[in-house]
Design a protein around this motif. Structure first.
Motif, PDB file in Angstrom:
ATOM      1  N   LEU A 898      -2.293  -4.773   7.008  1.00  0.00           N
ATOM      2  CA  LEU A 898      -3.533  -5.054   6.275  1.00  0.00           C
ATOM      3  C   LEU A 898      -4.687  -4.233   6.845  1.00  0.00           C
ATOM      4  N   LYS A 899      -4.709  -4.028   8.157  1.00  0.00           N
ATOM      5  CA  LYS A 899      -5.775  -3.228   8.766  1.00  0.00           C
ATOM      6  C   LYS A 899      -5.711  -1.776   8.293  1.00  0.00           C
ATOM      7  N   ILE A 900      -4.511  -1.278   8.038  1.00  0.00           N
ATOM      8  CA  ILE A 900      -4.366   0.092   7.502  1.00  0.00           C
ATOM      9  C   ILE A 900      -5.007   0.166   6.122  1.00  0.00           C
ATOM     10  N   TYR A 901      -4.755  -0.841   5.307  1.00  0.00           N
ATOM     11  CA  TYR A 901      -5.366  -0.879   3.969  1.00  0.00           C
ATOM     12  C   TYR A 901      -6.875  -1.085   4.062  1.00  0.00           C
ATOM     13  N   LEU A 902      -7.306  -1.878   5.033  1.00  0.00           N
ATOM     14  CA  LEU A 902      -8.737  -2.117   5.207  1.00  0.00           C
ATOM     15  C   LEU A 902      -9.455  -0.826   5.600  1.00  0.00           C
ATOM     16  N   ALA A 903      -8.828  -0.077   6.487  1.00  0.00           N
ATOM     17  CA  ALA A 903      -9.438   1.181   6.915  1.00  0.00           C
ATOM     18  C   ALA A 903      -9.541   2.162   5.747  1.00  0.00           C
ATOM     19  N   HIS A 904      -8.591   2.077   4.831  1.00  0.00           N
ATOM     20  CA  HIS A 904      -8.582   3.029   3.699  1.00  0.00           C
ATOM     21  C   HIS A 904      -9.538   2.596   2.596  1.00  0.00           C
ATOM     22  N   TYR A 905      -9.565   1.298   2.273  1.00  0.00           N
ATOM     23  CA  TYR A 905     -10.337   0.828   1.127  1.00  0.00           C
ATOM     24  C   TYR A 905     -11.708   0.253   1.487  1.00  0.00           C
ATOM     25  N   GLY A 906     -11.940  -0.024   2.753  1.00  0.00           N
ATOM     26  CA  GLY A 906     -13.294  -0.346   3.181  1.00  0.00           C
ATOM     27  C   GLY A 906     -13.671  -1.812   3.199  1.00  0.00           C
ATOM     28  N   THR A 907     -13.181  -2.610   2.266  1.00  0.00           N
ATOM     29  CA  THR A 907     -13.519  -4.036   2.246  1.00  0.00           C
ATOM     30  C   THR A 907     -12.242  -4.862   2.289  1.00  0.00           C
ATOM     31  N   MET A 908     -12.344  -6.053   2.850  1.00  0.00           N
ATOM     32  CA  MET A 908     -11.184  -6.925   2.980  1.00  0.00           C
ATOM     33  C   MET A 908     -10.646  -7.322   1.599  1.00  0.00           C
ATOM     34  N   GLN A 909     -11.557  -7.607   0.681  1.00  0.00           N
ATOM     35  CA  GLN A 909     -11.112  -8.025  -0.649  1.00  0.00           C
ATOM     36  C   GLN A 909     -10.308  -6.925  -1.330  1.00  0.00           C
ATOM     37  N   GLU A 910     -10.808  -5.702  -1.263  1.00  0.00           N
ATOM     38  CA  GLU A 910     -10.103  -4.588  -1.889  1.00  0.00           C
ATOM     39  C   GLU A 910      -8.778  -4.321  -1.181  1.00  0.00           C
ATOM     40  N   ALA A 911      -8.788  -4.440   0.139  1.00  0.00           N
ATOM     41  CA  ALA A 911      -7.560  -4.211   0.910  1.00  0.00           C
ATOM     42  C   ALA A 911      -6.483  -5.221   0.520  1.00  0.00           C
ATOM     43  N   ILE A 912      -6.867  -6.487   0.395  1.00  0.00           N
ATOM     44  CA  ILE A 912      -5.903  -7.531   0.011  1.00  0.00           C
ATOM     45  C   ILE A 912      -5.389  -7.289  -1.397  1.00  0.00           C
ATOM     46  N   THR A 913      -6.294  -6.948  -2.306  1.00  0.00           N
ATOM     47  CA  THR A 913      -5.887  -6.703  -3.691  1.00  0.00           C
ATOM     48  C   THR A 913      -4.881  -5.564  -3.758  1.00  0.00           C
ATOM     49  N   ARG A 914      -5.186  -4.463  -3.062  1.00  0.00           N
ATOM     50  CA  ARG A 914      -4.337  -3.276  -3.146  1.00  0.00           C
ATOM     51  C   ARG A 914      -2.988  -3.477  -2.458  1.00  0.00           C
ATOM     52  N   ILE A 915      -2.978  -4.120  -1.325  1.00  0.00           N
ATOM     53  CA  ILE A 915      -1.708  -4.279  -0.618  1.00  0.00           C
ATOM     54  C   ILE A 915      -0.768  -5.186  -1.397  1.00  0.00           C
ATOM     55  N   GLU A 916      -1.312  -6.164  -2.112  1.00  0.00           N
ATOM     56  CA  GLU A 916      -0.467  -7.055  -2.912  1.00  0.00           C
ATOM     57  C   GLU A 916       0.037  -6.339  -4.166  1.00  0.00           C
ATOM     58  N   ILE A 917      -0.822  -5.529  -4.785  1.00  0.00           N
ATOM     59  CA  ILE A 917      -0.381  -4.749  -5.944  1.00  0.00           C
ATOM     60  C   ILE A 917       0.764  -3.822  -5.548  1.00  0.00           C
ATOM     61  N   ASP A 918       0.615  -3.154  -4.406  1.00  0.00           N
ATOM     62  CA  ASP A 918       1.644  -2.222  -3.946  1.00  0.00           C
ATOM     63  C   ASP A 918       2.935  -2.951  -3.599  1.00  0.00           C
ATOM     64  N   ARG A 919       2.814  -4.119  -2.982  1.00  0.00           N
ATOM     65  CA  ARG A 919       4.032  -4.885  -2.643  1.00  0.00           C
ATOM     66  C   ARG A 919       4.815  -5.228  -3.907  1.00  0.00           C
ATOM     67  N   LYS A 920       4.092  -5.668  -4.941  1.00  0.00           N
ATOM     68  CA  LYS A 920       4.768  -6.030  -6.191  1.00  0.00           C
ATOM     69  C   LYS A 920       5.392  -4.806  -6.859  1.00  0.00           C
ATOM     70  N   LYS A 921       4.736  -3.670  -6.737  1.00  0.00           N
ATOM     71  CA  LYS A 921       5.280  -2.443  -7.329  1.00  0.00           C
ATOM     72  C   LYS A 921       6.633  -2.099  -6.713  1.00  0.00           C
ATOM     73  N   THR A 922       6.738  -2.278  -5.409  1.00  0.00           N
ATOM     74  CA  THR A 922       7.988  -1.932  -4.731  1.00  0.00           C
ATOM     75  C   THR A 922       9.092  -2.939  -5.014  1.00  0.00           C
ATOM     76  N   GLY A 923       8.713  -4.129  -5.469  1.00  0.00           N
ATOM     77  CA  GLY A 923       9.716  -5.164  -5.708  1.00  0.00           C
ATOM     78  C   GLY A 923      10.187  -5.840  -4.436  1.00  0.00           C
ATOM     79  N   ILE A 924       9.523  -5.553  -3.314  1.00  0.00           N
ATOM     80  CA  ILE A 924       9.898  -6.184  -2.044  1.00  0.00           C
ATOM     81  C   ILE A 924       9.378  -7.624  -2.041  1.00  0.00           C
ATOM     82  N   ALA A 925      10.278  -8.564  -1.888  1.00  0.00           N
ATOM     83  CA  ALA A 925       9.894  -9.980  -1.994  1.00  0.00           C
ATOM     84  C   ALA A 925       9.172 -10.473  -0.749  1.00  0.00           C
ATOM     85  N   LYS A 926       9.623 -10.034   0.413  1.00  0.00           N
ATOM     86  CA  LYS A 926       9.077 -10.563   1.658  1.00  0.00           C
ATOM     87  C   LYS A 926       7.878  -9.731   2.118  1.00  0.00           C
TER      88      LYS A 926
END
Length: 947
Positions: A898-926
């Motif tokens: 999450l810190k990697i995403y935070l460093a890239h996107y700048g805000t915690m809200q955006e980082a959480i949104t993006r990391i969850e979107i990417d997780r779903k794209k990959t189909g990785i459940a865990k």
């Protein structure tokens, strides 16, 4: 025949009218009914058989109240619904994510209706009878009163509501929103309406009456090895493939005398034919007659009918499910229910007298019939301004008042809590959820943590995250007190400082009474010297001190010293002149002036004794006066010394100046003042040990900054502060002191700021659970509730509860809210815990159902938690959306990703949104698997292809 079928529903009801605020439904025969909407009083999976028994008593009371010529009809409607919650404007991102996550989740809603019906006279044209009409309304009002008295939520339906209820029943459509009617096609097996099948399942075939020989208002099922009380027909809320289930329960109360005569005659006929079966039949009838004579039970005609709506291809599995579940209850449902249309029509609300007595009703005792009435309700949201969302046991969001004191129903006197959960039970995840919801509802939160459990949520809310290290210590000045605090709350502040000093000086050892007195006195005088600088004693203060020192001086004297002093006085009054150095003083102390006066008087009386002209009586009287004055002179001599001593004390106090408040100035004050007190009081105190132990926090000491640096004033305005002190958790000196001064920061914040405040101490609380701290922890827990505050401790070890008397006395006894997570690993030795926590056997059963139900399918990561507020306890689910999971996670790999995403996107809200979107794209459940992938690339997913 077809024409008749088209009008088959026309002859059910005669009229729906409203008179004097009462809505009355008349069936085709003229029987009036009033319909109540109500909530069954027993929560599902409450595990408490007593609650079922209490509702059974209420129902029995209603039946007795109604009496002959009335019917009680109860319909419990189980309808599949889709969850939806309107998201308020301005809701936080995580709150929006929460309700979006649950939106559309299917659940079974339970609606309950209670219908009172008066039987119309038979065999004659229905005519208005004012006595029967008044009796009907009187009975309805009495039922209303009974429900109100027992606290059962209910209300009478209005005319539009009754009309809608009847139409929804006919369509068997109770889902929220609009509905429509369609044609019915009847067969021996079911009714078909549109693309659905409606089928009735009578519970009893009156030709066989396959019911258990003994029935209770509840049954027991085993969960995690514990017998749990549930409703006899609790499975109706879980019928697979059914979109709607209606459990229709009808009790008709016929004339009792006529039935008794018939039973008595039947018993005689059986007795006249003495074969084994007739003997059994006679014995059964006589047992019923004895029950009727002794108890308040009645003979009733009953019908129990389960009506199910499902898809045509699901009739067989639904039938199989119901038959299996009913068989487990000892009930064999009727297999010959070919009158499907008739059963459906007779089950309409208000049509309790529509059943055919020849094959639809069976005779039994009212108590036995009422045992089969459904008694449960699903958890609902509480009426409270402070909402904390959990899920019920099946995954439906419900809000509760976590404090137990802010809702409409007051359950507690204070909101203090403790939370116990072993490692891996979801303790930190749960507390993150609670903290998030408190923060979103304008609560100031201060947390003391040892493990970075709240780093994510603190970053999301933009809180202040203070991590202690040797290089950057948490520095505060707990000795700094404002004038307002000194005037209003000095007693509380003094107790805190005393606890702090003894924590440094004595560690976990309790101070002696002398030590406690000395430190207490130095603290009082220290602040007195700062806020009221000393100049001199007033006359009243001097007089009071004089008397105190005089008593102390007398305590020090013995007989030999007294005799020696009296000899000295004898010598003084025998000398011809007073000492020249005293007489020559221009100014003398009042005590010295009195001493000289007494000496002169003694000399005058001595002259009388020596005068030969004096009579024996005069000489005796003069001698007696001399002895009296000698004793006064002795005391006056002591007072001369005492006045000089007071002058010395006055000078000492004048020299004791406090120009600024800090540990440094207190240390200097105490080292000067304590020897003065011990010298004056003639007591022993090891001042050198005291000075040496406290010296490390004094000027130039290793820990000087810990207690001598004013805290950042901005902290008082921060809504969320996390003190992370994991790096010093093994320091036996520093760790408890830092925890304690953080608590004092919270107390200052608590007194100054308005609104709700919460102090939550994770495992760090164990550092201060010592005898030295017991009184302060009690004080903290009792004080916070006066300032709209919450104090909570979180721990994972049950032994902490058992082994620490401080926890029991200071924390548990002052916490009205208890929170426990999975305790199954301790259940073999749980009696001690239950005794300390004051758990009832029912609450123990609730606790051991945590995570033990088969309710995990189709749900995100969740754990269950037992919450007790006062005497109100239940198990809830902690289930959160993926967005919240990323904000709460304590897993290091997930936090790093999450810190990697935070460093890239700048805000915690955006980082959480993006990391969850990417997780779903990959189909990785865990989450953890995806986090490891991110950490492996050390970039957000959109940049992987460029790596």
């Amino acid at each position: 025949m077809a024409k008749t079928h088209k009008k088959v529903f026309d002859g059910i009801f005669a009229q729906l009218e409203e008179t004097d605020g009462d809505v009355v439904l008349f069936d085709a025969k003229g029987s009036p009914s009033v319909i109540f909407s109500m909530t069954n009083p027993v929560p599902r999976l409450c595990t408490d058989p007593e609650r079922y028994m209490l509702f059974q008593d209420v129902l029995a009371n209603i039946v007795q109240t109604l009496g002959e010529g009335y019917a009680l009809q109860k319909q419990d409607i189980f309808c599949r619904q889709s969850y939806h919650h309107e998201i308020p404007d301005g809701a936080e991102y995580l709150t929006r994510s929460y309700f979006a996550y649950f939106d559309g989740r299917g659940y079974t809603e339970i609606k309950t209706y209670l219908i009172i019906t008066q039987e119309a006279p038979k065999g004659q044209f229905v005519q208005y009878d004012p006595k029967r009409w008044l009796d009907f309304h009187s009975k309805v009002s009495k039922v209303d009163d009974i429900l109100s008295e027992k606290g059962i939520r209910h209300r009478r339906l209005s005319k539009p509501e009754v009309a809608e209820y009847i139409h929804r029943f006919m369509a068997l459509h109770f889902r929220h929103g609009a509905f429509s009617m369609t044609n019915f096609k009847a067969s021996d097996e079911y009714l078909r309406t549109g693309n659905r099948i409606i089928r009735s399942y009578p519970l009893v075939d009156i030709d066989e009456i396959n019911l258990p020989s003994v029935v209770r208002p509840y049954t027991e099922t085993s969960v995690n090895g514990y017998p749990i009380a549930t409703d006899v027909l609790s499975f109706l809320a879980e019928v697979p493939h059914a979109d709607c289930v209606v459990f229709n329960q009808v009790v008709q109360i016929p004339g009792q005398r006529k039935l008794l005569r018939k039973l008595q005659g039947k018993a005689k006929r059986h007795g006249s034919m003495p074969d084994p079966s007739n003997k059994i039949a006679k014995a059964d009838i006589e047992e019923v007659l004895n029950i009727l004579a002794v108890d308040s039970s009645l003979l009733v005609n009953t019908n129990f009918n389960i009506i199910v709506s499902c898809a045509p291809d699901k009739v067989t599995p639904v039938t199989s499910y119901l038959e299996t579940k009913l068989y487990e209850c000892g009930i064999m449902p009727s297999r010959t229910a070919y009158n499907q249309l008739e059963l459906f029509i007779d089950s309409f609300p208000g049509n309790a007298y529509g059943f055919n007595p020849d094959y639809d009703l069976f005779l039994t005792l009212s108590d036995a019939a009422l045992c089969l009435f459904f008694k449960e309700h699903l958890k609902g949201c509480e009426d409270t301004p402070l909402t904390t969302y959990y899920t019920d046991r099946r995954g439906l969001p419900v809000c509760i008042d976590i404090t137990g004191k802010e809702g409409k129903l007051k359950m507690t006197d204070n909101a203090n809590f403790f939370c116990i959960g072993p490692s891996g039970s979801g303790k930190s995840f749960h507390m993150n959820s609670v903290v998030r919801q408190l923060l979103e509802q304008d609560t100031d939160v201060v947390m003391v943590d040892t493990g970075d459990s709240y780093e994510g949520i603190c970053g999301y809310f933009g809180g202040t995250y203070i991590s202690y290290s040797k290089e950057k210590p948490i520095s505060m000045n707990p000795f700094k007190v404002t004038r307002e605090e000194y005037d209003l709350n000095f007693g509380e502040k003094k107790n805190f400082l005393k606890s702090l000093i003894f924590l440094i000086f004595k560690g976990s050892e309790a101070p002696s009474k002398i030590e406690d007195m000395l430190v207490n006195q130095t603290i009082v005088e220290y602040y007195e010297a700062y806020f009221h600088p000393f100049d001199s004693f007033t006359p009243d203060e001097r007089d009071g001190l004089r008397q105190k020192l005089l008593v102390a001086a007398k305590m020090e004297n013995d007989y030999d010293r007294y005799a020696e002093k009296m000899d000295d006085i004898e010598e003084q009054i025998s000398s011809p002149e007073p000492p020249a150095q005293i007489e020559s003083k221009a100014l003398v102390l009042p005590s010295e002036e009195r001493r000289l006066k007494l000496i002169r008087q003694c000399r005058a009386f001595r002259a009388v004794v020596l005068d030969r002209a004096s009579t024996p009586a005069e000489k005796e009287k003069a001698a007696n006066k001399i002895e009296v004055y000698k004793k006064e002179l002795y005391e006056a001599s002591m007072l001369v010394k005492i006045d000089k001593q007071i002058d010395h004390i006055e000078e000492q106090k004048r020299r004791l100046k406090v120009r600024s408040l800090s540990f440094n100035s207190y240390y200097e004050f105490a080292l000067e003042r304590i020897p003065q007190i011990t010298s004056l009081e003639k007591i022993h105190f090891d001042i050198r040990d005291f000075a040496a132990i406290l010296k490390q926090f004094y000027r130039g000491g290793e820990l000087e900054m810990t207690l001598n640096s004013d805290i950042d004033a901005n902290l008082f305005d921060e809504r969320f502060i996390v003190f992370e002190i994991d790096k010093i958790k093994d320091d036996p000196v520093l760790f408890p002191i830092v925890v304690l001064i953080i608590m004092d920061v919270f107390l200052q914040k608590m007194r100054i700021k308005k609104g709700r405040k919460a102090l939550i101490i994770e495992e760090a609380w164990k550092a201060i659970a010592s005898p030295t701290m017991a009184e302060y922890i009690k004080f903290l827990y009792k004080t916070v509730r006066k300032f709209h505050g919450i104090a909570g401790v979180v721990t994972q070890e049950l032994n902490d509860v058992i082994d620490s008397p401080i926890v029991k006395e200071a924390i548990i006894n002052n916490s009205d809210v208890k929170i426990l997570l999975d305790q199954s690993k301790f259940k073999d030795r749980y009696d001690d815990i239950a005794a300390i926590l004051g758990l009832t056997p029912i609450q123990k059963q609730q606790i051991f159902t945590i995570n033990a139900l088969n309710n995990k399918e189709g749900r995100n990561y969740f754990k269950e938690v037992w919450i007790c507020r006062g005497q109100n306890s239940d198990v809830f689910g902690v289930e959160e959306p993926p967005e919240c999971y990323w904000a709460y996670t304590t897993e290091r790999s997930e936090k790093e990703a999450l810190k990697i995403y935070l460093a890239h996107y700048g805000t915690m809200q955006e980082a959480i949104t993006r990391i969850e979107i990417d997780r779903k794209k990959t189909g990785i459940a865990k989450y953890l698997d995806f986090a490891r992938k991110v950490n492996q690339h050390q970039k957000v997913m959109t940049l992987w292809e460029n790596q």
